[in-house]
Design a protein around this motif. Sequence first.
Motif, PDB file in Angstrom:
ATOM      1  N   GLY A  33       7.666  -6.192   0.249  1.00 20.53           N
ATOM      2  CA  GLY A  33       7.292  -6.772  -1.040  1.00 20.53           C
ATOM      3  C   GLY A  33       8.183  -6.335  -2.176  1.00 20.53           C
ATOM      4  O   GLY A  33       9.061  -5.466  -2.008  1.00 20.53           O
ATOM      5  N   LEU A  34       7.989  -6.945  -3.331  1.00 20.92           N
ATOM      6  CA  LEU A  34       8.839  -6.687  -4.479  1.00 20.92           C
ATOM      7  C   LEU A  34       8.019  -6.586  -5.763  1.00 20.92           C
ATOM      8  O   LEU A  34       7.277  -7.495  -6.116  1.00 20.92           O
ATOM      9  CB  LEU A  34       9.878  -7.815  -4.609  1.00 20.92           C
ATOM     10  CG  LEU A  34      10.922  -7.657  -5.714  1.00 20.92           C
ATOM     11  CD1 LEU A  34      11.672  -6.349  -5.590  1.00 20.92           C
ATOM     12  CD2 LEU A  34      11.910  -8.818  -5.664  1.00 20.92           C
ATOM     13  N   ASN A  35       8.135  -5.423  -6.428  1.00 19.34           N
ATOM     14  CA  ASN A  35       7.536  -5.229  -7.747  1.00 19.34           C
ATOM     15  C   ASN A  35       8.313  -4.098  -8.424  1.00 19.34           C
ATOM     16  O   ASN A  35       9.268  -3.569  -7.853  1.00 19.34           O
ATOM     17  CB  ASN A  35       6.043  -4.878  -7.619  1.00 19.34           C
ATOM     18  CG  ASN A  35       5.833  -3.737  -6.633  1.00 19.34           C
ATOM     19  OD1 ASN A  35       6.537  -2.720  -6.695  1.00 19.34           O
ATOM     20  ND2 ASN A  35       4.910  -3.903  -5.699  1.00 19.34           N
ATOM     21  N   GLU A  36       7.915  -3.707  -9.633  1.00 21.02           N
ATOM     22  CA  GLU A  36       8.678  -2.677 -10.340  1.00 21.02           C
ATOM     23  C   GLU A  36       8.702  -1.361  -9.575  1.00 21.02           C
ATOM     24  O   GLU A  36       9.700  -0.640  -9.578  1.00 21.02           O
ATOM     25  CB  GLU A  36       8.095  -2.461 -11.740  1.00 21.02           C
ATOM     26  CG  GLU A  36       8.520  -3.547 -12.689  1.00 21.02           C
ATOM     27  CD  GLU A  36       8.535  -3.073 -14.151  1.00 21.02           C
ATOM     28  OE1 GLU A  36       8.614  -3.941 -15.014  1.00 21.02           O
ATOM     29  OE2 GLU A  36       8.482  -1.855 -14.411  1.00 21.02           O
ATOM     30  N   GLU A  37       7.590  -1.076  -8.877  1.00 26.81           N
ATOM     31  CA  GLU A  37       7.534   0.167  -8.103  1.00 26.81           C
ATOM     32  C   GLU A  37       8.618   0.191  -7.029  1.00 26.81           C
ATOM     33  O   GLU A  37       9.248   1.216  -6.781  1.00 26.81           O
ATOM     34  CB  GLU A  37       6.138   0.321  -7.454  1.00 26.81           C
ATOM     35  CG  GLU A  37       5.078   0.840  -8.401  1.00 26.81           C
ATOM     36  CD  GLU A  37       5.618   1.976  -9.268  1.00 26.81           C
ATOM     37  OE1 GLU A  37       6.005   3.015  -8.698  1.00 26.81           O
ATOM     38  OE2 GLU A  37       5.691   1.813 -10.504  1.00 26.81           O
ATOM     39  N   ILE A  38       8.779  -0.962  -6.374  1.00 23.55           N
ATOM     40  CA  ILE A  38       9.801  -1.055  -5.325  1.00 23.55           C
ATOM     41  C   ILE A  38      11.186  -0.842  -5.920  1.00 23.55           C
ATOM     42  O   ILE A  38      12.018  -0.102  -5.373  1.00 23.55           O
ATOM     43  CB  ILE A  38       9.720  -2.427  -4.607  1.00 23.55           C
ATOM     44  CG1 ILE A  38       8.404  -2.562  -3.821  1.00 23.55           C
ATOM     45  CG2 ILE A  38      10.926  -2.663  -3.718  1.00 23.55           C
ATOM     46  CD1 ILE A  38       8.345  -1.756  -2.539  1.00 23.55           C
ATOM     47  N   VAL A  39      11.424  -1.454  -7.060  1.00 26.58           N
ATOM     48  CA  VAL A  39      12.721  -1.299  -7.720  1.00 26.58           C
ATOM     49  C   VAL A  39      12.961   0.181  -8.051  1.00 26.58           C
ATOM     50  O   VAL A  39      14.037   0.735  -7.799  1.00 26.58           O
ATOM     51  CB  VAL A  39      12.799  -2.162  -8.995  1.00 26.58           C
ATOM     52  CG1 VAL A  39      14.109  -1.898  -9.748  1.00 26.58           C
ATOM     53  CG2 VAL A  39      12.686  -3.641  -8.645  1.00 26.58           C
ATOM     54  N   ARG A  40      11.933   0.824  -8.585  1.00 25.41           N
ATOM     55  CA  ARG A  40      12.051   2.251  -8.905  1.00 25.41           C
ATOM     56  C   ARG A  40      12.282   3.083  -7.645  1.00 25.41           C
ATOM     57  O   ARG A  40      13.062   4.041  -7.640  1.00 25.41           O
ATOM     58  CB  ARG A  40      10.774   2.756  -9.598  1.00 25.41           C
ATOM     59  CG  ARG A  40      10.675   2.350 -11.048  1.00 25.41           C
ATOM     60  CD  ARG A  40       9.315   2.738 -11.631  1.00 25.41           C
ATOM     61  NE  ARG A  40       9.061   2.025 -12.873  1.00 25.41           N
ATOM     62  CZ  ARG A  40       9.582   2.382 -14.042  1.00 25.41           C
ATOM     63  NH1 ARG A  40      10.342   3.457 -14.135  1.00 25.41           N
ATOM     64  NH2 ARG A  40       9.338   1.667 -15.117  1.00 25.41           N
ATOM     65  N   LEU A  41      11.602   2.685  -6.565  1.00 23.56           N
ATOM     66  CA  LEU A  41      11.709   3.423  -5.308  1.00 23.56           C
ATOM     67  C   LEU A  41      13.144   3.344  -4.752  1.00 23.56           C
ATOM     68  O   LEU A  41      13.720   4.341  -4.305  1.00 23.56           O
ATOM     69  CB  LEU A  41      10.697   2.852  -4.299  1.00 23.56           C
ATOM     70  CG  LEU A  41      10.578   3.558  -2.956  1.00 23.56           C
ATOM     71  CD1 LEU A  41      10.211   5.027  -3.142  1.00 23.56           C
ATOM     72  CD2 LEU A  41       9.532   2.853  -2.085  1.00 23.56           C
TER      73      LEU A  41
END
Lengths: 482, 258
Positions: A33-41
């Motif tokens: 999946g993709l969300n801001e958390e993933i980007v930060r991760l």
Amino acid sequence: MDNNQDKVLNEVTQGEYKYGFVTDIDTEKIPVGLNEEIVRLISAKKNEPEWLLEFRLKAFRHWQTMKMPSWANLKIPEIKYQDIIYYAAPKQRVAPESMDDVDPELKKTFEKLGIPLEEQKRLTGVAVDAVMDSVSVKTTFRETLAEEGIIFCSFSEAVREHPSLVQKYLASVVPYTDNFFAALNSAVFSDGSFCYIPKGVRCPMELSTYFRINAANTGQFERTLLIADEEAYVSYLEGCTAPQRDENQLHAAVVEIVAERGAEVKYSTVQNWYPGDREGRGGIYNFVTKRGICKGESSKISWTQVETGSAITWKYPSCILRGDNSVGEFYSVAVTNNHQQADTGTKMIHLGKNTRSTIVSKGISAGLSQNSYRGLVKVVKKADNARNFSQCDSLLLGDRCGAHTFPYIEVDNQSAVVEHEATTSRIGEDQIFYCNQRGISTEDAIGLIVNGYAREVINKLPMEFAVEATKLLQISLEGSVG
Amino acid sequence: MNNSFLLQIKDLKATIDNKEILKGLNLEVKPGEIHAIMGPNGSGKSTLASVLTGREIAQVTHGSVSFDGKDLLSLSPEERAREGIFLSFQYPIEIPGVSMVNFMKTAVNEQRKHRGLDPLSASDFLKLMREKKELVEIDSALTNRSVNEGFSGGEKKKNEIFQMAMLEPRLSILDETDSGLDIDALRIVANGVNKIRKPDTSVIVITHYQRLLDYIVPDVVHVLYNGRIVRTAGKELALELEERGYDWIKREADNVEA
């Protein structure tokens, strides 16, 4: 005789994709999946500086406001962006100090692909950055290159070791606002190659990146940044393959090239992502933004591509000719077979005076495939004496495929000379029979004809690649005359 | 004695688009013989060439063809070519982008492979090209171009003969090779054929007219009419046809049929 030709046809079109194997290796993956958390991760995994995380987040927020482009002559099934894994890395030490630190499975994989990572096994003229899924596995010949002041490393390393260069040039040619896939890439890009050739240096060997997708359900989002400083020269090669799977996989890369005054960059691609099976199941979606800027006077960027793989290709390697007297070139062979679709071409943007561009595009369609050339030649008001020559040829094999040409020309300066030539031809049964009657098999006849047709472009490739590309064309197409 | 024939056609029937064109044709050619096949338009001459070379448009419905004792009809077009059957096309095909050198090299080496020989080295091949070009008096520049691309009618026919010289076939079929040639080109082409011939190679000359046969002198002349060979004689038959036309033969044949 009917039967015989059918047999040849079947044998060849059913020919196995040579690179469809999967490497059995432990892979570290982040949640789907993709969300801001993933980007930060992703950013955290790579220990990135704050500015880069900010860049990613801005890109991600912008991407969320965008829609997938629908103007291409492509039928793209809905892509579920929340079902993709955006980061997958073969488990090994992040930066292997020596060959002994590289996982033997990885070594074997690249060896099987014809890309041995041991420097002594390579042809001495080529340095390789090998990228699997989201990370660079190994970059060869770095020390030799460093003696000349050349930086050639993975993108992640460049961020750590040459942050000012990366910060200066990243997104300077392809801003994250550029298009849907560029925005997506800017948010989640994982690795890729970085290359800097200092002033006045002629790079003594070919630089190359080999991209390999291995893990399932993942996307590959690499970023390549190539900078040729004043009067520098580099020839760069890119190759790609992926395992054979029934699901589609997304590959959305961004390549940026900067050529300063008097610099020359040759960028060659042999794209052989898994194209899907005969029924059109599986295959890579290859949605790539490649662009170079001839920033300084008398600089030159030359794109050469041989596109044989991918289920769907959406790709327009372009040149912004900003420096006066700068030169842009685009040489392309795009092959589609079975259910493949390609919408590919280039943009030549003439901003400087006396700028010149050449476009040679050769489309080859077979089976049930659709092959489109789309190109823009733009000459702005200030670009006095701009010249463009475009040639777009289409070759059809059989009568169930399609070839399309979409040339756009925008000229705002009276002194511009823009020429466009286009041809469409077919490999006829009479040509095949003529070859047969001289003892040449149908397969070899098609090989001869297609390679003759594509020769003008193949000749632009570095020697080692040209041989590879010639073979690839034949494999992709043999037996497609029906 | 089956084996004394290079080519033996028995009761051959063939259709094109389901229309019967060859209606029981018999023909026997011995090694070294030159046969002329003459006949009015639409009699089946080109269909015969198509059947012998394995062109798909012609469907064989009956009969047999043996070539050097082998069942010719079971072989693919390229296998027939490698066995030594050569067709000089009535309308040679253009193949843009494929150089004559590359084309001929592939053809020659395929044939050598078929005979269990190694491919020719580049220098040996070019030497062979030079020799054969001189033999058939073909302009050197032609072989530097793409196959037949932009060639004039006469150049295309000369190029066919050049390829024949390169491949040294056992059976050459000249399909209307004289059509569209002026008298000088005709002489060059015919001389080429005569120089290429060896004592045991055979030629089938398909033609409307006598004039080519002044240069390539046949041992046997056949008249093909309505899908059958209706008359076979020596070379004097060609002269007689030149003088009297085909109508008397048609009348005779139609009477027999009626």
